[in-house]
Write a protein that holds these residues in place. Structure first.
Motif, PDB file in Angstrom:
ATOM      1  N   LEU A 153      24.157  32.493 102.852  1.00 33.59           N
ATOM      2  CA  LEU A 153      24.950  31.682 101.931  1.00 33.59           C
ATOM      3  C   LEU A 153      24.552  30.206 102.013  1.00 33.59           C
ATOM      4  O   LEU A 153      24.326  29.553 100.991  1.00 33.59           O
ATOM      5  CB  LEU A 153      26.436  31.859 102.261  1.00 33.59           C
ATOM      6  N   MET A 154      24.440  29.717 103.242  1.00 32.32           N
ATOM      7  CA  MET A 154      24.089  28.297 103.407  1.00 32.32           C
ATOM      8  C   MET A 154      22.728  28.007 102.795  1.00 32.32           C
ATOM      9  O   MET A 154      22.537  27.004 102.114  1.00 32.32           O
ATOM     10  CB  MET A 154      24.054  27.937 104.898  1.00 32.32           C
ATOM     11  N   SER A 155      21.824  28.909 103.047  1.00 34.02           N
ATOM     12  CA  SER A 155      20.479  28.709 102.518  1.00 34.02           C
ATOM     13  C   SER A 155      20.512  28.702 100.987  1.00 34.02           C
ATOM     14  O   SER A 155      19.937  27.835 100.331  1.00 34.02           O
ATOM     15  CB  SER A 155      19.584  29.816 103.048  1.00 34.02           C
ATOM     16  N   ASN A 156      21.219  29.651 100.416  1.00 34.50           N
ATOM     17  CA  ASN A 156      21.226  29.756  98.951  1.00 34.50           C
ATOM     18  C   ASN A 156      22.016  28.646  98.279  1.00 34.50           C
ATOM     19  O   ASN A 156      21.704  28.245  97.161  1.00 34.50           O
ATOM     20  CB  ASN A 156      21.788  31.114  98.521  1.00 34.50           C
ATOM     21  N   LEU A 157      23.030  28.148  98.967  1.00 28.71           N
ATOM     22  CA  LEU A 157      23.817  27.060  98.369  1.00 28.71           C
ATOM     23  C   LEU A 157      22.973  25.807  98.175  1.00 28.71           C
ATOM     24  O   LEU A 157      23.244  24.994  97.297  1.00 28.71           O
ATOM     25  CB  LEU A 157      25.027  26.733  99.256  1.00 28.71           C
ATOM     26  N   LYS A 158      21.949  25.679  99.006  1.00 27.87           N
ATOM     27  CA  LYS A 158      21.089  24.501  98.848  1.00 27.87           C
ATOM     28  C   LYS A 158      20.251  24.623  97.585  1.00 27.87           C
ATOM     29  O   LYS A 158      19.712  23.653  97.078  1.00 27.87           O
ATOM     30  CB  LYS A 158      20.175  24.361 100.066  1.00 27.87           C
ATOM     31  N   ILE A 159      20.114  25.822  97.108  1.00 31.54           N
ATOM     32  CA  ILE A 159      19.295  26.027  95.909  1.00 31.54           C
ATOM     33  C   ILE A 159      20.169  26.045  94.664  1.00 31.54           C
ATOM     34  O   ILE A 159      19.860  25.421  93.663  1.00 31.54           O
ATOM     35  CB  ILE A 159      18.484  27.332  96.042  1.00 31.54           C
ATOM     36  N   THR A 160      21.306  26.746  94.750  1.00 29.00           N
ATOM     37  CA  THR A 160      22.201  26.799  93.581  1.00 29.00           C
ATOM     38  C   THR A 160      23.649  27.003  94.018  1.00 29.00           C
ATOM     39  O   THR A 160      23.924  27.809  94.932  1.00 29.00           O
ATOM     40  CB  THR A 160      21.794  27.946  92.617  1.00 29.00           C
ATOM     41  N   PRO A 161      24.573  26.297  93.337  1.00 32.58           N
ATOM     42  CA  PRO A 161      25.994  26.508  93.664  1.00 32.58           C
ATOM     43  C   PRO A 161      26.455  27.925  93.304  1.00 32.58           C
ATOM     44  O   PRO A 161      27.469  28.409  93.800  1.00 32.58           O
ATOM     45  CB  PRO A 161      26.732  25.456  92.832  1.00 32.58           C
ATOM     46  N   MET A 162      25.688  28.597  92.442  1.00 34.75           N
ATOM     47  CA  MET A 162      26.044  29.969  92.054  1.00 34.75           C
ATOM     48  C   MET A 162      26.082  30.912  93.261  1.00 34.75           C
ATOM     49  O   MET A 162      26.678  31.987  93.204  1.00 34.75           O
ATOM     50  CB  MET A 162      25.026  30.527  91.049  1.00 34.75           C
ATOM     51  N   ALA A 163      25.430  30.471  94.332  1.00 34.10           N
ATOM     52  CA  ALA A 163      25.423  31.301  95.545  1.00 34.10           C
ATOM     53  C   ALA A 163      26.841  31.567  96.032  1.00 34.10           C
ATOM     54  O   ALA A 163      27.110  32.563  96.709  1.00 34.10           O
ATOM     55  CB  ALA A 163      24.604  30.629  96.639  1.00 34.10           C
ATOM     56  N   MET A 164      27.762  30.677  95.650  1.00 32.19           N
ATOM     57  CA  MET A 164      29.165  30.862  96.028  1.00 32.19           C
ATOM     58  C   MET A 164      29.720  32.193  95.530  1.00 32.19           C
ATOM     59  O   MET A 164      30.702  32.706  96.044  1.00 32.19           O
ATOM     60  CB  MET A 164      30.015  29.748  95.397  1.00 32.19           C
ATOM     61  N   LEU A 165      29.105  32.693  94.473  1.00 30.30           N
ATOM     62  CA  LEU A 165      29.643  33.905  93.860  1.00 30.30           C
ATOM     63  C   LEU A 165      29.114  35.176  94.518  1.00 30.30           C
ATOM     64  O   LEU A 165      29.361  36.273  94.037  1.00 30.30           O
ATOM     65  CB  LEU A 165      29.320  33.910  92.364  1.00 30.30           C
ATOM     66  N   SER A 166      28.386  35.022  95.601  1.00 26.48           N
ATOM     67  CA  SER A 166      27.924  36.228  96.297  1.00 26.48           C
ATOM     68  C   SER A 166      29.002  36.697  97.274  1.00 26.48           C
ATOM     69  O   SER A 166      29.653  35.892  97.932  1.00 26.48           O
ATOM     70  CB  SER A 166      26.641  35.921  97.078  1.00 26.48           C
TER      71      SER A 166
END
Ligand code: AMP
Ligand code: MG
Length: 640
Positions: free
Chosen positions: A121-134
């Motif tokens: 999650l942390m890694s993906n949040l740096k790329i897109t806020p959409m990661a929150m929806l995982s």
């Protein structure tokens, strides 16, 4: 460590119906299996099982909780009977009604592994806020680690990147493999991706590189020979899909590569032509006087003229001769006997020399026969080749489309020439050198500017370049410095495969070759070292062969033997020393004069160099090559 036994479970009804639609599954599988990628090296994994299960169909059952049970059954049977170490589920982690992978996973795991979820999650949040929806879940069932990855290929790979380094360690812990646990720690510390994925702050790569204390002190890329590197380049090139056939006017063909064999449309000459200014005669008349019947100029016709014994026709060089003529006698071997009354024409001449049958006549097709193969496909079109094409009746030729090439310099210290030099700065000399070498070789490269040693700027510059070019040639940022971030950026942000990142040569050791897909097109990235000499030598050694192969240019460098005019201390690595070869006219071999200090920063050592001496690496106690010894030398700017 034994290979990690992976199971891949794609959750998608569209992929279930049509396996070809499954992009994530094969990409993750490839990613794990690719021994050359960092992920492959870390995971050393094997895919033992893979399957696609439909979510649509299960959706119906979800209402009666049947779906979850069936999905659970899948996971349970894989972890129990198939002895898998890791099950990666791909897809079904989002917010839509059909996304129930986490629910099924939760039911089967016995222990949660929320740290792994947090890392993804942390890694993906740096790329897109959409990661929150995982809503991914991760946990352990018996001896199997179950990890939910998102469905999109990019996000799934990013998640796997973020956690790859801990997976071997996690597996060892689950296997209770005490001996290996220590080794796994070692692997973790050495691996670049761990730092990238766990880093905080300005950017993943920067903070990894900024971690001076823990950084790698040796390149993680295996050192390969120049020959192997060229072979790897050769294996990656896909010229057929890459190039379109282009038909160009001859005037625009110079320097381009012929696509398709070229056959002559005509005989050359197309008629029996005189080689000399003189007289077309019957050879068996021999020496003596001749009546001059008429005159044929170059470009004229000879059809109506009939030669009989004792007559001749005056002809110019290149003019057609009468059908009956069996020789031409040059004007120098004749004398005038009689002119016309107005003294404007010749009436009678005398032939002073013996006449040979066929002398000074070019028979039809004696230079080139109709339908003869003139130029082979892959020939580079220079002055002579274009002359031949024109002579054979061609106005246009099919040539290979040239690849679009960009040249990008990297470095905080670089300034464009023409601006006042700031403290600690130097002028960018590589870009103009590399652009010019490309132009000298018939390419039309684009200047992609200078990228500062900043992660975001570099990513932007590369993206911008890849939008326009097929091949990106960079210089700098591939060595072992803490600002040399190009390789991790290519791997991490562009999902590039680094085919090699270290070559056993001097100069040019950190030369890197990578390929990636960008906007669905294969891109080639050749990253040359920053030192101007290294960049120039590796441009000749690697970039030109790569580009030639892309254009189906079959020419290869010329390598000759040369006699050393000074001695050389051998380096442990094979060295490419700049030299001036001179042909003395006395020695049978060219003499090789050094261009002076061979330090890789000194571009002056390339000035006037017409060859690279191929000095062998130090071995078998031989440390010096003495004056007078013979070495191989690669001619610069010449190919055969
Ligand atoms: P790097 O490969 O980025 O570590 O750079 C190695 C050396 O080459 C450093 O001394 C750089 O200043 C120099 N260098 C890098 N790029 C260029 C360039 N475009 N022009 C001239 N020198 C350069
Ligand atoms: Mg640099």
């Amino acid at each position: 460590m034994d290979p990690i036994r992976f199971g891949l479970l794609t959750v998608s009804d569209s992929c279930y119906k049509n396996e070809d639609k499954d992009e994530s599954g094969p990409e993750i599988e490839q990613y794990i299996k690719d021994e050359n990628s960092n992920i492959g090296k870390i995971l050393k994994g094997q895919i033992y099982h893979k399957s696609i299960i439909p979510d649509e169909e299960f959706m119906i059952k979800v209402t009666s909780f049947m779906y979850i049970f069936e999905f659970m059954d899948f996971l349970i049977s894989w972890s129990n009977s198939r002895k898998l170490d890791v099950i990666l589920t791909i897809g079904g982690t989002g917010f839509s009604r059909r996304d129930v992978t986490p629910e099924a996973t939760k039911q089967v795991i016995q222990k949660e592994a929320s740290g792994i979820v947090a890392a993804m999650l942390m890694s993906n949040l740096k790329i897109t806020p959409m990661a929150m929806l995982s809503r991914a879940v991760c946990g352990i069932r018996d001896k199997t680690l179950i990890i939910n990855l998102p469905g999109s290929p990019k996000a799934a790979k990013e998640c796997l990147n973020a956690i790859a380094l801990v997976i071997p360690h996690a597996v060892d812990l689950i296997r209770d493999n005490k001996d290996k646990i220590k080794d796994t720690h070692g692997t973790m510390q050495n691996n670049i991706l761990s730092e990238i994925s766990s880093s905080e702050g300005q950017g993943k790569i920067s903070s990894y590189l900024g971690n001076i204390v823990e950084r790698n002190r040796e390149s993680p890329y295996p050192m390969i020979s120049v020959e192997k590197a060229l072979q790897l380049i050769c294996n990656c090139i896909e010229p057929l899909n890459f190039n379109n056939k282009l038909e160009e006017d001859l005037e625009r063909c110079h320097g381009k590569i012929l696509d398709g064999d070229l056959y002559s449309k005509y005989d050359l000459p197309p008629f029996r032509a005189s080689i000399k200014d003189g007289y077309a005669v019957l050879a068996d008349d021999g020496k003596g006087k001749r009546k001059v019947l008429s005159r044929i100029k170059a470009g004229g016709t000879a059809t109506a003229i009939k030669l009989v014994h004792g007559t001749c026709v005056r002809v110019n060089t290149g003019a057609p001769i009468p059908d009956d003529a069996t020789a031409v006698v040059q004007v120098e071997d004749t004398k005038l006997i009689k002119g016309t009354s107005d003294n404007m024409e010749e009436e009678e001449i005398e032939i002073m020399t013996k006449v040979q049958l066929g002398q000074d006549i070019r028979p039809i097709g004696c230079d080139i026969k109709k339908e003869e193969l003139i130029l082979k496909s892959g020939t580079k079109l220079g002055a002579i080749e274009l002359g031949l094409a024109a002579a054979c009746g061609y106005k246009k030729l099919f040539v290979t489309d040239l690849p679009k090439i960009g040249v990008l310099s990297t470095g905080d210290e670089l300034q464009c020439p023409g601006t006042a030099l700031m403290p600690g700065h130097i002028y960018d000399s590589n870009k103009i050198t590399l652009l010019s070498i490309l132009k000298e070789n018939g390419f039309d490269p684009l200047d992609m500017g200078i990228a500062l040693d900043d992660e975001n700027i570099m990513i932007d510059k590369i993206k911008h370049a890849l939008q326009q070019v097929d091949v990106l040639i960079t210089s700098g940022s591939v060595s072992m410095g803490d600002r040399d971030m190009l390789k991790p950026i290519l791997e991490y942000y562009f999902n590039a495969t680094i085919h090699f990142g270290r070559v056993n040569m001097k100069p040019g050791k950190p030369t890197t070759f990578a390929t990636c897909f960008f906007q669905n097109k294969k891109k080639y990235l050749l990253c040359l070292p920053g030192n101007p000499v290294s960049a120039t030598v590796t441009m000749n050694l690697f970039a030109l062969p790569l580009l030639k192969q892309l254009c189906k240019d079959t020419s290869i460098p010329i390598i000759v033997l040369a006699k050393l005019m000074s001695s050389y201390n051998l380096d442990p690595r094979p060295e490419y020393a700049r030299a001036i070869l001179k042909w003395s006219g006395i020695d049978t071999l060219p003499l090789a004069y050094s261009t002076g200090n061979q330090i890789s920063s000194k571009l002056l050592s390339c000035k006037n160099a017409n060859a690279l001496l191929m000095l062998p690496g130090r071995k078998g106690g031989k440390t010096v090559l003495k004056q007078g010894e013979i070495v191989q030398a690669m001619l610069l700017e010449f190919t055969q």
